[in-house]
Design a protein around this motif. Structure first.
Motif, PDB file in Angstrom:
ATOM      1  N   ALA A  64       0.842  -1.201   0.000  1.00  0.00           N
ATOM      2  CA  ALA A  64       0.000   0.000   0.000  1.00  0.00           C
ATOM      3  C   ALA A  64       0.875   1.249   0.000  1.00  0.00           C
ATOM      4  N   GLU A  65       0.419   2.281  -0.699  1.00  0.00           N
ATOM      5  CA  GLU A  65       1.206   3.509  -0.812  1.00  0.00           C
ATOM      6  C   GLU A  65       1.037   4.417   0.403  1.00  0.00           C
ATOM      7  N   GLU A  66      -0.147   4.374   1.027  1.00  0.00           N
ATOM      8  CA  GLU A  66      -0.378   5.277   2.149  1.00  0.00           C
ATOM      9  C   GLU A  66       0.451   4.863   3.362  1.00  0.00           C
ATOM     10  N   VAL A  67       0.902   5.882   4.123  1.00  0.00           N
ATOM     11  CA  VAL A  67       1.701   5.656   5.331  1.00  0.00           C
ATOM     12  C   VAL A  67       1.106   6.478   6.460  1.00  0.00           C
ATOM     13  N   PRO A  68       0.694   5.844   7.591  1.00  0.00           N
ATOM     14  CA  PRO A  68       0.667   4.383   7.775  1.00  0.00           C
ATOM     15  C   PRO A  68      -0.469   3.757   6.967  1.00  0.00           C
ATOM     16  N   PRO A  69      -0.358   2.491   6.666  1.00  0.00           N
ATOM     17  CA  PRO A  69      -1.385   1.834   5.849  1.00  0.00           C
ATOM     18  C   PRO A  69      -2.684   1.639   6.629  1.00  0.00           C
ATOM     19  N   GLU A  70      -3.775   1.373   5.885  1.00  0.00           N
ATOM     20  CA  GLU A  70      -5.081   1.137   6.514  1.00  0.00           C
ATOM     21  C   GLU A  70      -5.051  -0.100   7.390  1.00  0.00           C
ATOM     22  N   LEU A  71      -4.377  -1.160   6.909  1.00  0.00           N
ATOM     23  CA  LEU A  71      -4.201  -2.406   7.658  1.00  0.00           C
ATOM     24  C   LEU A  71      -2.712  -2.723   7.747  1.00  0.00           C
ATOM     25  N   PRO A  72      -2.301  -3.566   8.715  1.00  0.00           N
ATOM     26  CA  PRO A  72      -0.915  -4.030   8.719  1.00  0.00           C
ATOM     27  C   PRO A  72      -0.564  -4.656   7.367  1.00  0.00           C
ATOM     28  N   GLU A  73       0.662  -4.464   6.946  1.00  0.00           N
ATOM     29  CA  GLU A  73       1.092  -4.967   5.641  1.00  0.00           C
ATOM     30  C   GLU A  73       1.769  -6.336   5.767  1.00  0.00           C
ATOM     31  N   PRO A  74       1.593  -7.206   4.767  1.00  0.00           N
ATOM     32  CA  PRO A  74       2.299  -8.504   4.778  1.00  0.00           C
ATOM     33  C   PRO A  74       3.787  -8.328   4.500  1.00  0.00           C
ATOM     34  N   ALA A  75       4.527  -9.437   4.560  1.00  0.00           N
ATOM     35  CA  ALA A  75       5.968  -9.411   4.327  1.00  0.00           C
ATOM     36  C   ALA A  75       6.269  -8.828   2.948  1.00  0.00           C
ATOM     37  N   LEU A  76       7.249  -7.960   2.895  1.00  0.00           N
ATOM     38  CA  LEU A  76       7.600  -7.259   1.667  1.00  0.00           C
ATOM     39  C   LEU A  76       8.727  -7.989   0.930  1.00  0.00           C
ATOM     40  N   GLY A  77       8.614  -8.059  -0.397  1.00  0.00           N
ATOM     41  CA  GLY A  77       9.701  -8.611  -1.206  1.00  0.00           C
ATOM     42  C   GLY A  77       9.782 -10.117  -1.245  1.00  0.00           C
ATOM     43  N   ILE A  78       8.648 -10.802  -1.135  1.00  0.00           N
ATOM     44  CA  ILE A  78       8.679 -12.272  -1.149  1.00  0.00           C
ATOM     45  C   ILE A  78       9.213 -12.821  -2.469  1.00  0.00           C
ATOM     46  N   ASN A  79       9.082 -12.033  -3.537  1.00  0.00           N
ATOM     47  CA  ASN A  79       9.534 -12.489  -4.855  1.00  0.00           C
ATOM     48  C   ASN A  79      11.049 -12.560  -4.974  1.00  0.00           C
ATOM     49  N   PHE A  80      11.777 -11.764  -4.188  1.00  0.00           N
ATOM     50  CA  PHE A  80      13.229 -11.720  -4.335  1.00  0.00           C
ATOM     51  C   PHE A  80      13.906 -13.029  -3.922  1.00  0.00           C
ATOM     52  N   ALA A  81      13.279 -13.767  -3.019  1.00  0.00           N
ATOM     53  CA  ALA A  81      13.881 -15.012  -2.526  1.00  0.00           C
ATOM     54  C   ALA A  81      13.479 -16.227  -3.349  1.00  0.00           C
ATOM     55  N   ARG A  82      12.574 -16.042  -4.321  1.00  0.00           N
ATOM     56  CA  ARG A  82      11.993 -17.197  -5.023  1.00  0.00           C
ATOM     57  C   ARG A  82      13.031 -18.107  -5.666  1.00  0.00           C
ATOM     58  N   ASP A  83      13.967 -17.534  -6.413  1.00  0.00           N
ATOM     59  CA  ASP A  83      14.918 -18.347  -7.168  1.00  0.00           C
ATOM     60  C   ASP A  83      16.193 -18.659  -6.394  1.00  0.00           C
ATOM     61  N   GLY A  84      16.278 -18.159  -5.155  1.00  0.00           N
ATOM     62  CA  GLY A  84      17.494 -18.373  -4.378  1.00  0.00           C
ATOM     63  C   GLY A  84      17.408 -19.530  -3.412  1.00  0.00           C
ATOM     64  N   MET A  85      16.291 -20.263  -3.419  1.00  0.00           N
ATOM     65  CA  MET A  85      16.122 -21.387  -2.501  1.00  0.00           C
ATOM     66  C   MET A  85      15.196 -22.420  -3.129  1.00  0.00           C
ATOM     67  N   GLN A  86      15.142 -23.607  -2.520  1.00  0.00           N
ATOM     68  CA  GLN A  86      14.248 -24.651  -2.994  1.00  0.00           C
ATOM     69  C   GLN A  86      12.804 -24.152  -2.924  1.00  0.00           C
ATOM     70  N   GLU A  87      12.003 -24.551  -3.907  1.00  0.00           N
ATOM     71  CA  GLU A  87      10.627 -24.048  -3.966  1.00  0.00           C
ATOM     72  C   GLU A  87       9.844 -24.350  -2.691  1.00  0.00           C
ATOM     73  N   LYS A  88       9.975 -25.578  -2.173  1.00  0.00           N
ATOM     74  CA  LYS A  88       9.206 -25.926  -0.975  1.00  0.00           C
ATOM     75  C   LYS A  88       9.642 -25.088   0.220  1.00  0.00           C
ATOM     76  N   ASP A  89      10.945 -24.755   0.282  1.00  0.00           N
ATOM     77  CA  ASP A  89      11.432 -23.917   1.385  1.00  0.00           C
ATOM     78  C   ASP A  89      10.932 -22.484   1.234  1.00  0.00           C
ATOM     79  N   TRP A  90      10.898 -22.023  -0.005  1.00  0.00           N
ATOM     80  CA  TRP A  90      10.393 -20.664  -0.267  1.00  0.00           C
ATOM     81  C   TRP A  90       8.910 -20.569   0.080  1.00  0.00           C
ATOM     82  N   LEU A  91       8.139 -21.557  -0.332  1.00  0.00           N
ATOM     83  CA  LEU A  91       6.703 -21.560  -0.016  1.00  0.00           C
ATOM     84  C   LEU A  91       6.479 -21.623   1.493  1.00  0.00           C
ATOM     85  N   SER A  92       7.315 -22.403   2.186  1.00  0.00           N
ATOM     86  CA  SER A  92       7.203 -22.488   3.651  1.00  0.00           C
ATOM     87  C   SER A  92       7.502 -21.146   4.299  1.00  0.00           C
ATOM     88  N   LEU A  93       8.494 -20.438   3.751  1.00  0.00           N
ATOM     89  CA  LEU A  93       8.847 -19.118   4.282  1.00  0.00           C
ATOM     90  C   LEU A  93       7.697 -18.135   4.095  1.00  0.00           C
TER      91      LEU A  93
END
Length: 255
Positions: A64-93
């Protein structure tokens, strides 16, 4: 995010219903819709988050662009770790962070609308009765249920074979259909005792004898037919069923 910002539950039951909807959406992203989720989490894109909505839908999007956001925000940047670890480990994270976000949203509503100690405890207990997203995604929830089921049988193998036989009405025992009433009466009590706590690998909900289920021949997880878009008629022609997670993993493993 539009899917959650305009909906403000005010009672314990409403917050729990909101929690269940968001949880179901995130489980869907990490299980039955995992192929699509994987593709959307392109590491070349900007910081992405996984959102779950009360409508049981999910979305991968920028924070969300607004600060502070309307609701708590989920983990940021989940896509950056996708190719750096096993898929099942990434999904678990991603699943672990999803659990943390779901709790933060639920108790944000609790704080905002003045839940007292008794309300907060009741909300937590209702949430705690459900398997976590991590437990569903990793199969830990299913394993725990198998261990419970194996105790009265004194044999893990016996429990496994009974599970397939009683869930399924065909010779292969990999899917189930509601029994005719006269046959069903003799099986109801035993079926409910044995499988009442079996969980769907997609939505995490409990087994019910009046619903169609199908078992993956690879990971041996059970799924509601509706969650994996398999009908009883279609299942009749499937020799070896692979759930979306196992099918997706096999596709990406090929050179």
């Amino acid at each position: 995010m539009d899917g959650g910002a305009q909906y403000n539950p005010r009672t314990v039951e409403e917050v729990f219903r909101d929690f269940k909807g968001r949880r179901a959406g995130m489980i869907k992203a990490l299980t039955s819709d995992v192929e699509e989720f994987y593709q959307q989490c392109d590491p070349e894109k900007e910081n992405l988050c996984l959102y779950g909505f009360p409508s049981e839908q999910w979305e991968v999007n920028l924070p969300a662009e607004e600060v502070p956001p309307e609701l708590p925000e989920p983990a940021l940047g989940i896509n950056f770790a996708r190719d750096g670890m096993q898929e099942k480990d990434w999904l678990s994270l991603v699943a672990v962070h999803s659990d943390a976000w779901l709790l933060s949203v639920a108790f944000y509503f609790g704080a905002r609308f003045g839940f007292d100690k008794a309300d907060r405890k009741r909300l937590f207990n209702m949430i705690n009765d459900l398997p976590t997203v991590f437990e569903v995604v990793t199969g830990a929830a299913k394993k725990q249920q198998k261990e419970k089921l194996s105790v009265p049988n004194n044999s893990g193998n016996k429990s496994k074979s009974n599970s397939k036989a009683e869930h399924g009405s065909d010779s292969q025992g990999k899917f189930s259909k509601p029994q005719p009433k006269d046959e069903e009466e003799g099986l109801d009590e035993e079926d409910e005792d044995e499988h009442g706590e079996t969980l769907c690998g997609a939505c995490g909900e409990n087994y019910a004898s009046d619903e169609f289920w199908i078992c993956c021949d690879i990971c041996e997880k059970w799924f509601h037919g509706k969650c994996v878009k398999i009908t009883p008629a279609r299942a009749e022609h499937i020799k070896q069923y692979k759930c979306p997670t196992c099918s997706g993993s096999n596709k990406r493993a090929r050179p």
